[in-house]
Design a protein around this motif. Structure first.
Motif, mmCIF file in Angstrom:
data_model
loop_
_atom_site.group_PDB
_atom_site.id
_atom_site.type_symbol
_atom_site.label_atom_id
_atom_site.label_comp_id
_atom_site.label_asym_id
_atom_site.label_seq_id
_atom_site.Cartn_x
_atom_site.Cartn_y
_atom_site.Cartn_z
ATOM 1 N N ALA A 1 0.818 -1.214 0.000
ATOM 2 C CA ALA A 1 0.000 0.000 0.000
ATOM 3 C C ALA A 1 0.850 1.262 0.000
ATOM 4 C CB ALA A 1 -0.930 -0.002 1.212
ATOM 5 N N ARG A 2 2.179 1.099 0.099
ATOM 6 C CA ARG A 2 3.053 2.274 0.183
ATOM 7 C C ARG A 2 4.174 2.189 -0.862
ATOM 8 N NH1 ARG A 2 5.601 3.116 5.588
ATOM 9 N NH2 ARG A 2 5.547 0.851 5.856
ATOM 10 N N ILE A 3 3.769 2.139 -2.118
ATOM 11 C CA ILE A 3 4.717 2.120 -3.228
ATOM 12 C C ILE A 3 4.588 3.429 -4.000
ATOM 13 C CG2 ILE A 3 5.413 0.984 -5.372
ATOM 14 C CD1 ILE A 3 4.350 -1.623 -4.225
ATOM 15 N N GLY A 4 5.697 4.126 -4.169
ATOM 16 C CA GLY A 4 5.725 5.363 -4.934
ATOM 17 C C GLY A 4 6.537 5.198 -6.206
ATOM 18 N N VAL A 5 6.580 6.241 -7.024
ATOM 19 C CA VAL A 5 7.287 6.183 -8.300
ATOM 20 C C VAL A 5 7.861 7.559 -8.603
ATOM 21 C CG1 VAL A 5 5.123 6.613 -9.557
ATOM 22 C CG2 VAL A 5 7.064 5.590 -10.761
ATOM 23 N N TRP A 6 9.067 7.579 -9.196
ATOM 24 C CA TRP A 6 9.646 8.869 -9.578
ATOM 25 C C TRP A 6 10.548 8.696 -10.786
ATOM 26 C CZ3 TRP A 6 14.628 11.271 -9.274
ATOM 27 C CH2 TRP A 6 15.664 10.458 -8.780
ATOM 28 N N GLY A 7 10.772 9.819 -11.464
ATOM 29 C CA GLY A 7 11.649 9.819 -12.625
ATOM 30 C C GLY A 7 11.645 11.181 -13.284
ATOM 31 N N GLY A 8 12.612 11.379 -14.180
ATOM 32 C CA GLY A 8 12.739 12.651 -14.880
ATOM 33 C C GLY A 8 12.757 12.474 -16.375
ATOM 34 N N SER A 9 12.222 13.464 -17.102
ATOM 35 C CA SER A 9 12.210 13.470 -18.559
ATOM 36 C C SER A 9 11.356 12.301 -19.066
ATOM 37 C CB SER A 9 13.639 13.427 -19.096
ATOM 38 O OG SER A 9 13.684 13.718 -20.463
ATOM 39 N N TYR A 10 11.949 11.361 -19.809
ATOM 40 C CA TYR A 10 11.174 10.183 -20.226
ATOM 41 C C TYR A 10 10.722 9.401 -18.986
ATOM 42 C CZ TYR A 10 9.822 6.786 -23.838
ATOM 43 O OH TYR A 10 9.119 5.981 -24.698
ATOM 44 N N GLY A 11 11.556 9.429 -17.946
ATOM 45 C CA GLY A 11 11.141 8.815 -16.688
ATOM 46 C C GLY A 11 9.997 9.560 -16.037
ATOM 47 N N GLY A 12 9.903 10.882 -16.284
ATOM 48 C CA GLY A 12 8.747 11.637 -15.821
ATOM 49 C C GLY A 12 7.487 11.220 -16.558
ATOM 50 N N PHE A 13 7.628 10.971 -17.865
ATOM 51 C CA PHE A 13 6.505 10.441 -18.652
ATOM 52 C C PHE A 13 6.017 9.127 -18.063
ATOM 53 C CE2 PHE A 13 6.183 7.146 -22.132
ATOM 54 C CZ PHE A 13 4.812 7.271 -22.344
ATOM 55 N N LEU A 14 6.950 8.201 -17.756
ATOM 56 C CA LEU A 14 6.538 6.907 -17.209
ATOM 57 C C LEU A 14 5.967 7.050 -15.802
ATOM 58 C CD1 LEU A 14 9.426 4.613 -18.496
ATOM 59 C CD2 LEU A 14 7.165 4.988 -19.482
ATOM 60 N N THR A 15 6.485 8.012 -15.031
ATOM 61 C CA THR A 15 5.920 8.274 -13.707
ATOM 62 C C THR A 15 4.472 8.740 -13.825
ATOM 63 O OG1 THR A 15 8.061 8.812 -12.717
ATOM 64 C CG2 THR A 15 6.109 9.750 -11.668
ATOM 65 N N ALA A 16 4.234 9.709 -14.713
ATOM 66 C CA ALA A 16 2.865 10.199 -14.910
ATOM 67 C C ALA A 16 1.963 9.096 -15.442
ATOM 68 C CB ALA A 16 2.875 11.391 -15.864
ATOM 69 N N LEU A 17 2.478 8.252 -16.340
ATOM 70 C CA LEU A 17 1.685 7.153 -16.882
ATOM 71 C C LEU A 17 1.334 6.147 -15.787
ATOM 72 C CD1 LEU A 17 0.648 6.392 -19.751
ATOM 73 C CD2 LEU A 17 2.602 4.820 -19.903
ATOM 74 N N ALA A 18 2.300 5.885 -14.904
ATOM 75 C CA ALA A 18 2.041 4.963 -13.799
ATOM 76 C C ALA A 18 0.940 5.490 -12.886
ATOM 77 C CB ALA A 18 3.326 4.742 -13.000
ATOM 78 N N LEU A 19 0.986 6.772 -12.564
ATOM 79 C CA LEU A 19 -0.023 7.361 -11.681
ATOM 80 C C LEU A 19 -1.376 7.450 -12.367
ATOM 81 C CD1 LEU A 19 2.162 10.245 -10.201
ATOM 82 C CD2 LEU A 19 1.569 8.092 -9.075
ATOM 83 N N ALA A 20 -1.368 7.785 -13.657
ATOM 84 C CA ALA A 20 -2.634 7.951 -14.376
ATOM 85 C C ALA A 20 -3.353 6.622 -14.584
ATOM 86 C CB ALA A 20 -2.375 8.626 -15.723
ATOM 87 N N ARG A 21 -2.604 5.571 -14.865
ATOM 88 C CA ARG A 21 -3.227 4.288 -15.199
ATOM 89 C C ARG A 21 -3.195 3.276 -14.066
ATOM 90 N NH1 ARG A 21 -1.314 2.497 -21.191
ATOM 91 N NH2 ARG A 21 -2.796 0.813 -20.669
ATOM 92 N N SER A 22 -2.358 3.523 -13.030
ATOM 93 C CA SER A 22 -2.218 2.525 -11.958
ATOM 94 C C SER A 22 -2.113 3.177 -10.591
ATOM 95 C CB SER A 22 -0.985 1.651 -12.222
ATOM 96 O OG SER A 22 -1.139 0.879 -13.381
ATOM 97 N N SER A 23 -3.033 4.084 -10.286
ATOM 98 C CA SER A 23 -3.045 4.666 -8.944
ATOM 99 C C SER A 23 -3.363 3.622 -7.887
ATOM 100 C CB SER A 23 -4.065 5.816 -8.870
ATOM 101 O OG SER A 23 -3.539 7.008 -9.420
ATOM 102 N N ASP A 24 -3.900 2.465 -8.299
ATOM 103 C CA ASP A 24 -4.161 1.389 -7.346
ATOM 104 C C ASP A 24 -2.864 0.713 -6.899
ATOM 105 O OD1 ASP A 24 -3.865 0.487 -9.988
ATOM 106 O OD2 ASP A 24 -4.854 -1.414 -9.527
ATOM 107 N N ILE A 25 -1.772 0.880 -7.679
ATOM 108 C CA ILE A 25 -0.463 0.318 -7.321
ATOM 109 C C ILE A 25 0.447 1.383 -6.743
ATOM 110 C CG2 ILE A 25 1.623 -0.789 -8.208
ATOM 111 C CD1 ILE A 25 -0.058 -2.151 -10.318
ATOM 112 N N PHE A 26 0.482 2.561 -7.379
ATOM 113 C CA PHE A 26 1.422 3.614 -7.004
ATOM 114 C C PHE A 26 0.690 4.701 -6.223
ATOM 115 C CE2 PHE A 26 3.024 1.567 -10.847
ATOM 116 C CZ PHE A 26 4.278 1.166 -10.405
ATOM 117 N N ALA A 27 1.061 4.848 -4.954
ATOM 118 C CA ALA A 27 0.336 5.711 -4.033
ATOM 119 C C ALA A 27 0.747 7.174 -4.128
ATOM 120 C CB ALA A 27 0.537 5.222 -2.594
#
Length: 699
Positions: free
Chosen positions: A554-580
């Protein structure tokens, strides 16, 4: 619902960094205090070396040479003592090795654009070429401009200013710059003929590029075998009569972002005086038909009139040699690995770095131009790149799990001795860093993905810990089992160590479309704007952490920059049930298509591509985005438009998604100011502490 929006002022934020590590054994300042070395260069003839050190934003030239006993002594040569955001690059030795030419300030990634001024200097900054004596003294301003190249006699410098070629004499301090050649195109790669009679250069015209040769004696300009192709990497023959170069077909961007094949590229040799040229070698159809460049030099004219160049014929980035008279190309570096930096001193042997036999690191190898078995020069648990030699001594840039990139002498049996050990701060935290572990896990579609796992010291306490996934940028990058060889990702590695010290389990993911694992992995099907197939790797990383007994799912986060920022936003947008929670640094949030003004423009095809690009974007999934996010970007970003963050912030606010933001006025993509890295990373650590650590206390 009104969004929970918090603004963090980059100027007003005055967090006590010395108190930053509430759970760790060191501060963020200490984690990022070690210098980062780059631009290693050997002197011609003399046993001397120069490089650039970035000490907490203070960038300077450093030099080294042996004393009377043969022991190398190093020192700082220039005296730029402020974190002022001004880079040093494009270093050149004079032929007698008594002076150094360098460029300070400006945008080296996007030459010709306005000069970045993140320190908000009221007088502004100007990209300038300087000269300084090897033994020290005050630097002398030569001219405003970039890309300096010194003649073989050492009496004349050519350079670029406002996309024109200029010159200035070096023999007298009173010499004034003058325009050498006025021509069209974006000029780059100035290269002197060995005898000093002419200068070759690249003239990029947008959809095609020429190799030009300006004869200083005859005062004539010729373009070599001009065509609709894109020509690059001009390389002179030893007798100064011919120029070899790489030609890629002048075709529009492929229908998809993955670029596994293309119309084959070729090697051209042209007469420097007449411009008449011919192809001596052409890549085969299929794998390797699309040119993929090395880091650094692309083409070497070596002994016995052989050219050495990169080719992906077998699906891996390797070195090949071919006779200048034509014929079959000889594979020099066989195996399932990738070559990176390349250099040669005697023109008979090649030095290169690769991940041969060690996929998550880099080591130095050598191979004869004529062929034969490559021999390993360095080995072990470190990372070695950028090999150079002056014929007497091999020097490399090295890093490891504890210390960033630094210059080192290569001794017998591959031993390494740091050239400037005195530069490491006494309170640097590297000795407290954990040893990252290689992990391999399945993506959602079954593809095996490599990563590095950072486990905090208290992992074996039987409790479940918060965890973070890190996605690098690029996407043409590969994180390693130690400090990265690029400054941006060297900082990211230190940040992951800092987060681990605070109690987070950190997984750094080498997702598809990155480098190091071959052509098919890099040119993954449907990646980026053509389907975001990397989302499979996002899901795989989250599920890998959820399945670990030491991770609180229940306490998994995600971070990244540039293309990694794109993947971070994609993770939050499509998988907020995984990434808090997540921290998105200058990410891409809505894919845009390149201009449709090309010969294959098809409205129906482009409409479908536009639809796919939208469906590959985080902005398309705002309705399922629930997790809080911290957005960080400089508003002078030349890689990712600042409007990407502006649009996302407004959309999140309308959607009612909690977000915070940190904006650095006049800062670019890869922050130039060290203090901006500290502020951004401190804000990130505090953000995750509030959303992932404090949530555990609330339970």
């Amino acid at each position: 619902m009104k969004a929970d929006r918090i603004v963090i002022s980059a100027v007003a934020l005055m967090l006590p960094l010395s108190l930053a590590a509430q759970t760790g054994s060191f501060t963020l300042e200490q984690a990022l205090s070690a210098p980062f070395a780059s631009n290693l260069s050997p002197a011609p003839h003399l046993n001397r070396f120069v490089w650039v050190e970035n000490e907490q934003g203070k960038r300077n030239l450093w030099v080294a040479e042996p004393d009377s006993s043969g022991k190398y002594q190093s020192k700082r040569l220039t005296a730029y003592l402020e974190d002022d955001g001004q880079e040093i690059d494009e270093i050149e030795w004079t032929p007698d090795a008594q002076n150094l030419i360098y460029v300070r300030s400006g945008d080296f990634e996007f030459p010709g654009t306005s000069d970045p001024n993140p320190a908000l200097n009221p007088d502004g900054v100007t990209q300038t070429i300087w000269s300084i004596a090897f033994h020290g003294g005050e630097p002398r301003k030569l001219a405003e401009g970039r890309d300096p190249a010194i003649s073989s006699r050492g009496d004349q410098l050519v350079y670029i200013n406002h996309d024109q070629i200029w010159t200035v004499g070096l023999s007298k301090t009173t010499e004034k710059p003058s325009l050498l050649l006025h021509t069209r195109g974006e000029i780059s790669e100035l290269t002197w003929a060995p005898d000093g009679h002419a200068v070759a250069f690249v003239s990029d015209r947008g959809d095609h590029a020429f190799i030009g040769v300006y004869d200083l004696h005859a005062k004539t300009l010729a373009y070599l075998d001009p065509s609709t192709g894109n020509d690059q990497a001009p390389t002179w023959s030893p007798d100064s009569r011919s120029v070899a170069f790489i030609r890629e077909p002048g075709e529009p961007q492929p229908a998809a972002a993955n670029h596994r094949t293309a119309s084959p590229w070729s090697l051209i040799i042209a007469d420097a005086s007449t411009g008449k040229g011919h192809s001596i070698w052409t890549a085969a159809q299929g794998r390797g038909s699309a040119f993929h460049e090395l880091h650094g030099v692309q083409l070497l004219w070596c002994a016995d009139d052989h050219l050495v160049f990169p080719w992906e014929r077998d699906g891996w980035q390797h070195l090949y040699s071919v006779s200048t008279s034509g014929g079959e190309a000889r594979l020099l570096t066989p195996g399932d690995f990738e070559v990176q930096d390349v250099s040669s001193v005697d023109k008979k042997n090649i030095l290169y770095s690769s991940n041969q036999q060690d996929v998550d690191r880099r080591h130095i190898w050598t191979v004869p131009v004529s062929g034969g078995s490559p021999k390993v020069i360095t080995h072990g648990t470190g990372i070695e790149v950028s090999p150079v030699s002056n014929g007497q001594q091999i020097v490399v840039l090295r890093s490891d799990e504890h210390t960033p990139l630094r210059p080192a002498l290569v001794g017998k049996n591959g031993s390494l001795e740091d050239l400037a050990p005195q530069i490491i701060p006494v309170d640097y935290a590297g000795s407290h860093f954990v040893k990252p572990q290689q992990v391999i896990f399945p993506a959602a579609d079954g593809l095996q993905i490599d990563g590095q796992l950072f486990l905090p010291p208290n992992t074996e306490d039987g409790r479940r810990h918060p965890a973070l996934v890190f996605f690098h940028g690029g996407s043409r990058r590969q994180m390693m089992l130690g400090f990265h060889t690029m400054g941006y990702y060297s900082n990211a590695y230190a940040m992951n160590q800092y987060l681990a010290s605070r109690g987070y389990i950190v997984l750094s993911v080498n997702y598809r479309s990155g480098i190091g694992y071959g052509l098919d992995f890099r040119e993954a099907l449907h990646y980026g704007r053509d389907g975001a197939s990397e989302f499979n790797d996002i899901l795989g990383s989250g599920k890998y952490l959820q399945a670990r007994a030491d991770v609180d799912p229940a306490r998994i986060g995600v971070w990244g920059g540039s293309y990694g920022g794109f993947l971070t936003a994609l993770a939050l947008a499509r998988s907020s049930d995984i990434f808090a929670a997540g921290v998105d640094m200058h990410g891409v949030h809505q894919w845009l298509l390149p201009s449709s003004w090309h010969s294959t423009h098809d409205p129906e095809v482009d409409a479908q591509r536009a639809k796919t690009a939208w469906e590959s974007s985080p902005m398309a999934y705002l309705s399922t985005w629930r997790s809080p996010v911290l957005l960080i970007q400089g508003d002078d970003d030349r890689n990712v438009p600042f409007s990407q963050t502006v649009s996302l912030a407004r959309a999140l606010q309308r959607q009612g998604v909690p977000f915070e933001e940190m904006v650095f006025p006049d800062e670019i993509h890869g922050f130039l100011l060290h203090r901006h890295w500290l502020k951004a990373y401190q804000a990130e650590a505090d953000f995750f502490d509030r959303h992932l650590l404090s949530s555990a206390k609330a339970k």
